[in-house]
Design a protein around this motif. Structure first.
Motif, short mmCIF file in Angstrom:
data_model
loop_
_atom_site.label_atom_id
_atom_site.label_comp_id
_atom_site.label_asym_id
_atom_site.label_seq_id
_atom_site.Cartn_x
_atom_site.Cartn_y
_atom_site.Cartn_z
N ALA A 13 0.83 -1.20 0.00
CA ALA A 13 0.00 0.00 0.00
C ALA A 13 0.87 1.25 0.00
CB ALA A 13 -0.94 0.00 1.21
N ASN A 14 1.93 1.25 0.78
CA ASN A 14 2.83 2.40 0.82
C ASN A 14 3.54 2.59 -0.52
OD1 ASN A 14 2.18 2.96 3.47
ND2 ASN A 14 3.94 1.90 4.31
N ALA A 15 3.98 1.49 -1.12
CA ALA A 15 4.64 1.58 -2.42
C ALA A 15 3.68 2.14 -3.48
CB ALA A 15 5.18 0.22 -2.84
N LEU A 16 2.43 1.70 -3.47
CA LEU A 16 1.44 2.23 -4.41
C LEU A 16 1.22 3.72 -4.18
CD1 LEU A 16 -1.25 -0.60 -4.45
CD2 LEU A 16 0.18 0.13 -6.36
N HIS A 17 1.13 4.12 -2.93
CA HIS A 17 0.97 5.53 -2.58
C HIS A 17 2.17 6.35 -3.08
CE1 HIS A 17 0.20 9.08 -0.11
NE2 HIS A 17 1.47 9.01 0.27
N ASN A 18 3.37 5.85 -2.82
CA ASN A 18 4.58 6.56 -3.23
C ASN A 18 4.72 6.62 -4.74
OD1 ASN A 18 5.29 7.07 -0.58
ND2 ASN A 18 6.49 5.21 -0.40
N PHE A 19 4.35 5.53 -5.43
CA PHE A 19 4.38 5.54 -6.88
C PHE A 19 3.39 6.57 -7.42
CE2 PHE A 19 2.76 4.32 -11.02
CZ PHE A 19 3.95 4.34 -11.75
N ALA A 20 2.21 6.64 -6.82
CA ALA A 20 1.20 7.60 -7.26
C ALA A 20 1.73 9.03 -7.14
CB ALA A 20 -0.08 7.43 -6.45
N LEU A 21 2.41 9.34 -6.03
CA LEU A 21 2.99 10.67 -5.86
C LEU A 21 4.09 10.92 -6.89
CD1 LEU A 21 3.24 10.92 -1.97
CD2 LEU A 21 1.51 11.92 -3.47
N TRP A 22 4.95 9.91 -7.09
CA TRP A 22 6.03 10.04 -8.08
C TRP A 22 5.44 10.31 -9.46
CZ3 TRP A 22 7.17 7.53 -12.58
CH2 TRP A 22 8.44 7.71 -13.10
N LEU A 23 4.43 9.53 -9.82
CA LEU A 23 3.81 9.67 -11.14
C LEU A 23 3.16 11.04 -11.30
CD1 LEU A 23 3.05 8.44 -13.86
CD2 LEU A 23 1.02 7.45 -12.76
N SER A 24 2.42 11.47 -10.31
CA SER A 24 1.77 12.79 -10.38
C SER A 24 2.80 13.90 -10.54
CB SER A 24 0.93 13.04 -9.13
OG SER A 24 -0.18 12.19 -9.11
N ASP A 25 3.88 13.82 -9.77
CA ASP A 25 4.95 14.82 -9.87
C ASP A 25 5.55 14.85 -11.27
OD1 ASP A 25 4.63 15.52 -7.22
OD2 ASP A 25 6.40 14.42 -6.53
#
Length: 89
Positions: A13-25
């Motif tokens: 779940a944390n990795a998905l969250h962090n990937f989502a932030l990375w992708l949005s950025d």
């Protein structure tokens, strides 16, 4: 709950969250639309929206295509919630 869904653990779940932030950025920095990235990866626009919201990401080959789109040779996605928009810890 869907028939193909499985429960995810905290690290996932944390990795998905962090990937989502990375992708949005990266999408914001490069002025990339959901449609542009979806066409490059070969998915629907709504799928990219789901990725950006950290709701799904099933196929590793899609990860590779996303990283390729942003010309990233490798990416480190932490399993903890220390990632901040625009700057990794």
């Amino acid at each position: 709950m869907c028939g193909k869904c499985i429960d995810i653990n905290t690290k996932t779940a944390n990795a998905l969250h962090n990937f989502a932030l990375w992708l949005s950025d990266h999408m914001t920095e490069s002025d990339t639309s959901d449609t542009e990235l979806a066409q490059y990866v070969g998915v629907e626009r709504k799928t990219v929206i789901e990725w950006r919201h950290g709701r799904r990401f099933r196929h590793p080959d899609h990860h590779v295509m996303v990283f390729d789109y942003f010309d990233e040779g490798w990416v480190q996605i932490p399993f903890f919630r220390e990632y901040k928009h625009g700057n990794e810890v």
